[in-house]
Design an enzyme around this catalytic site. Sequence first.
Site, PDB file in Angstrom:
ATOM      1  N   SER A  54       0.832  -1.207   0.000  1.00 15.36           N
ATOM      2  CA  SER A  54       0.000   0.000   0.000  1.00 15.36           C
ATOM      3  C   SER A  54       0.866   1.254   0.000  1.00 15.36           C
ATOM      4  O   SER A  54       1.795   1.368   0.801  1.00 15.36           O
ATOM      5  CB  SER A  54      -0.917   0.030   1.226  1.00 15.36           C
ATOM      6  OG  SER A  54      -1.622   1.256   1.276  1.00 15.36           O
ATOM      7  N   THR A  59       7.437   2.589   3.877  1.00 15.37           N
ATOM      8  CA  THR A  59       8.375   1.910   2.974  1.00 15.37           C
ATOM      9  C   THR A  59       7.858   1.923   1.540  1.00 15.37           C
ATOM     10  O   THR A  59       8.625   2.141   0.598  1.00 15.37           O
ATOM     11  CB  THR A  59       8.635   0.466   3.444  1.00 15.37           C
ATOM     12  OG1 THR A  59       9.070   0.504   4.805  1.00 15.37           O
ATOM     13  CG2 THR A  59       9.682  -0.215   2.600  1.00 15.37           C
ATOM     14  N   CYS A  60       6.572   1.707   1.367  1.00 15.61           N
ATOM     15  CA  CYS A  60       5.989   1.705   0.022  1.00 15.61           C
ATOM     16  C   CYS A  60       6.121   3.090  -0.602  1.00 15.61           C
ATOM     17  O   CYS A  60       6.504   3.228  -1.761  1.00 15.61           O
ATOM     18  CB  CYS A  60       4.532   1.276   0.067  1.00 15.61           C
ATOM     19  SG  CYS A  60       4.279  -0.375   0.749  1.00 15.61           S
ATOM     20  N   ALA A  61       5.808   4.113   0.172  1.00 14.87           N
ATOM     21  CA  ALA A  61       5.932   5.487  -0.313  1.00 14.87           C
ATOM     22  C   ALA A  61       7.378   5.793  -0.679  1.00 14.87           C
ATOM     23  O   ALA A  61       7.653   6.435  -1.700  1.00 14.87           O
ATOM     24  CB  ALA A  61       5.414   6.459   0.740  1.00 14.87           C
ATOM     25  N   SER A  63       9.632   3.723  -1.765  1.00 16.12           N
ATOM     26  CA  SER A  63      10.009   3.063  -3.026  1.00 16.12           C
ATOM     27  C   SER A  63       9.444   3.826  -4.221  1.00 16.12           C
ATOM     28  O   SER A  63      10.107   3.954  -5.253  1.00 16.12           O
ATOM     29  CB  SER A  63       9.576   1.593  -3.044  1.00 16.12           C
ATOM     30  OG  SER A  63       8.193   1.450  -3.205  1.00 16.12           O
TER      31      SER A  63
END
Length: 167
Positions: A54, A59-61, A63
């Site tokens: 999500s 961490t997703c943001a 990447s």
Amino acid sequence: MAAITLKGNSIHTTGELPKVGAQAPDFKLVKTDLSESTLSDYKGSNVILNIFPSVDTGTCAASVRHFNKEASELKNTKVLCISRDLPFAQARFCGAEGIENVINLSDFATGDFGKDYGLTISDGPLAHLHSRAVIILDASGKVIYEEQVPEIVDEPNYKAALEALHS
């Protein structure tokens, strides 16, 4: 099935990522404008598939931000950021962050992308979301790099992924 961890706790995916040398499975995903996108839309370009649970997690943001920065310097390469987030959430994030060099795609409707690429999480608190992975395709759609990130809260190995484009 891949065994990965979430903060040290074992969780699993429904399968394995496509292997290096394999032709990537086609897909139908939804863009932030709600139009459909398929793998064949990117034929003739190298493609980085940045896959994550999500965009609303740190961490997703990170990447998405990292690949957005790198994408502006890559020739003949499209960066696709793929999650099960609603397209509206993806558009909100990119608008707020000034993200313009990547293409956000959502697998919210069917989850088929996650199943076909073997990265749907099958158990634990993130069940049904995608695991964190990076898959790189050459201009013919063949897998030239794949990384199933073993600990979902860790970032992928950006350096190794980007080096695969130059080998």
